[in-house]
Design a protein around this motif. Structure first.
Motif, short mmCIF file in Angstrom:
data_model
loop_
_atom_site.label_atom_id
_atom_site.label_comp_id
_atom_site.label_asym_id
_atom_site.label_seq_id
_atom_site.Cartn_x
_atom_site.Cartn_y
_atom_site.Cartn_z
N VAL A 193 0.83 -1.20 0.00
CA VAL A 193 0.00 0.00 0.00
C VAL A 193 0.86 1.26 0.00
N GLN A 194 1.92 1.27 0.80
CA GLN A 194 2.81 2.43 0.84
C GLN A 194 3.52 2.64 -0.49
N ALA A 195 3.99 1.54 -1.09
CA ALA A 195 4.72 1.65 -2.36
C ALA A 195 3.81 2.18 -3.47
N MET A 196 2.59 1.67 -3.54
CA MET A 196 1.67 2.13 -4.58
C MET A 196 1.32 3.61 -4.40
N ALA A 197 1.30 4.06 -3.16
CA ALA A 197 0.96 5.45 -2.89
C ALA A 197 2.03 6.42 -3.39
N ILE A 198 3.27 5.97 -3.43
CA ILE A 198 4.37 6.89 -3.81
C ILE A 198 4.98 6.56 -5.16
N ALA A 199 4.64 5.42 -5.76
CA ALA A 199 5.23 5.06 -7.05
C ALA A 199 4.72 5.99 -8.15
N PRO A 200 5.62 6.49 -9.02
CA PRO A 200 5.22 7.43 -10.06
C PRO A 200 4.76 6.75 -11.35
N VAL A 201 4.22 5.55 -11.24
CA VAL A 201 3.69 4.82 -12.38
C VAL A 201 2.28 4.36 -12.03
N PRO A 202 1.45 4.01 -13.02
CA PRO A 202 0.08 3.60 -12.72
C PRO A 202 0.05 2.33 -11.86
N THR A 203 -0.80 2.33 -10.85
CA THR A 203 -0.97 1.19 -9.94
C THR A 203 -2.46 0.98 -9.72
N PRO A 204 -2.85 -0.21 -9.22
CA PRO A 204 -4.27 -0.45 -8.98
C PRO A 204 -4.83 0.44 -7.87
N GLU A 205 -6.11 0.75 -7.98
CA GLU A 205 -6.80 1.50 -6.92
C GLU A 205 -7.06 0.57 -5.73
N VAL A 206 -6.75 1.04 -4.53
CA VAL A 206 -7.09 0.30 -3.33
C VAL A 206 -8.56 0.56 -3.00
N ILE A 207 -9.38 -0.49 -3.05
CA ILE A 207 -10.81 -0.36 -2.77
C ILE A 207 -11.06 -0.38 -1.27
N TRP A 208 -10.52 -1.35 -0.59
CA TRP A 208 -10.59 -1.40 0.86
C TRP A 208 -9.50 -2.34 1.37
N ARG A 209 -9.29 -2.25 2.68
CA ARG A 209 -8.29 -3.11 3.30
C ARG A 209 -8.76 -3.51 4.69
N LYS A 210 -8.65 -4.79 5.00
CA LYS A 210 -8.92 -5.33 6.32
C LYS A 210 -7.76 -6.25 6.69
N PRO A 211 -7.64 -6.65 7.95
CA PRO A 211 -6.51 -7.51 8.33
C PRO A 211 -6.37 -8.71 7.42
N HIS A 212 -5.19 -8.83 6.83
CA HIS A 212 -4.79 -9.95 5.97
C HIS A 212 -5.43 -9.93 4.58
N VAL A 213 -6.32 -8.96 4.29
CA VAL A 213 -6.97 -8.93 2.98
C VAL A 213 -6.88 -7.51 2.41
N LEU A 221 13.78 7.67 -3.33
CA LEU A 221 13.87 6.35 -2.72
C LEU A 221 12.73 6.14 -1.72
N PRO A 222 12.22 4.92 -1.60
CA PRO A 222 11.26 4.64 -0.52
C PRO A 222 11.96 4.72 0.82
N PRO A 223 11.23 4.95 1.90
CA PRO A 223 11.88 5.14 3.20
C PRO A 223 12.41 3.87 3.84
N TRP A 224 12.09 2.69 3.29
CA TRP A 224 12.56 1.44 3.89
C TRP A 224 13.69 0.85 3.03
N PRO A 225 14.62 0.11 3.63
CA PRO A 225 15.78 -0.41 2.90
C PRO A 225 15.45 -1.69 2.14
N GLY A 226 16.46 -2.19 1.43
CA GLY A 226 16.34 -3.47 0.75
C GLY A 226 17.37 -4.45 1.28
N ARG A 227 17.58 -5.55 0.55
CA ARG A 227 18.55 -6.55 0.96
C ARG A 227 19.97 -6.06 0.70
N SER A 228 20.88 -6.45 1.57
CA SER A 228 22.28 -6.08 1.40
C SER A 228 22.99 -7.10 0.53
#
Length: 248
Positions: free
Chosen positions: A39-59, A99-106
């Motif tokens: 959800v965070q990545a789609m919110a900041i990615a500068p390319v088209p992404t799917p619309e988030v309709i809703w979110r509940k735990p694990h879904v 860059l996203p605020p979280w790191p990747g693998r070293s």
């Protein structure tokens, strides 16, 4: 009485499942942190992404994208060279973003994982020793310092949707992180080497093709155990084992 919609199982294994119901995808994930990243990545990615309709735990419910996937691993792609180039241009837009605020693998993590997976493949007789040894040598070219960019992290061709020659959206952002841009290009073209030139042309920057080929070997070596343990067949025509054999 309204027509009953069918439920399509897009992918399912022990970690997660994706279902399609009409124009909505339902992503069920045992690890809620992956959905957080998506959800965070789609919110900041500068390319088209799917619309988030809703979110509940694990879904996570997402709107379907127009068009169709760029292709599938192990099958010829029906998409045009222009569509593949458009995908390359979209990847470049992503890599040029902040860059996203979280790191990747070293590098150390990747090298240790490569050691472990190669040992497992040989010890369990999954692949011939010479096939593993050759591809491990090829893969080592990817384990070099890189300038981190905003990477999708799992940019399989089934995750890029096109309508004609235009990219309509990119799916499945749960692996997004700071990483090597050539890893995204390699994942996109895995098993479709014939379209590497189109993707690089659309990307519009000098890239080291040997490093992309190294990532093909590295990704395939790392993926085989997971695929086998989750009920997939990496030895299907055009898939990971064939990618490794091509390096011989």
């Amino acid at each position: 009485m309204p027509a009953v919609q069918e439920v399509e199982v897009v992918v399912a294994h022990r970690e997660r499942a994706t279902l399609r119901v009409g124009d909505m995808f339902l992503k069920i994930d045992a690890d809620p942190e992956r959905a957080d990243v998506e959800v965070q990545a789609m919110a900041i990615a500068p390319v088209p992404t799917p619309e988030v309709i809703w979110r509940k735990p694990h879904v996570l419910a997402l709107a379907a994208l127009p068009g169709r996937a760029l292709g599938r691993l192990g099958e010829p792609s029906a998409a045009s060279s222009t569509a593949w180039a458009a995908a390359g241009a979209a990847v470049r837009t992503l890599h040029d973003a902040p860059l996203p605020p979280w790191p990747g693998r070293s590098l150390e993590e990747l090298a240790a994982r490569l050691d472990g997976e190669c040992e497992w493949l040989v010890t369990n007789g999954v692949l011939p020793v010479d096939l593993v040894t050759r591809n491990r040598h090829v893969a080592e070219a990817a384990l070099r310092p890189w300038k981190p960019v905003f990477t999708h992290g799992d940019l399989q061709i089934t995750h890029v949707f096109v309508d004609g020659d235009e990219v309509t959206g990119v799916l499945d952002w749960s692996e997004a992180c700071r990483g090597d841009g050539l890893f995204d290009l390699a994942t996109l073209t895995l098993g479709h080497e014939e379209h590497l030139g189109d993707v690089v042309a659309g990307y519009g920057a000098d890239v080291d093709l040997d490093v992309i080929r190294a990532w093909w070997s590295l990704r395939s070596l790392l993926a085989i155990r997971w695929l086998v343990q989750h009920g997939f067949d990496p030895s299907s025509p055009g898939c990971e084992v064939d990618v490794l054999r091509a390096r011989m």
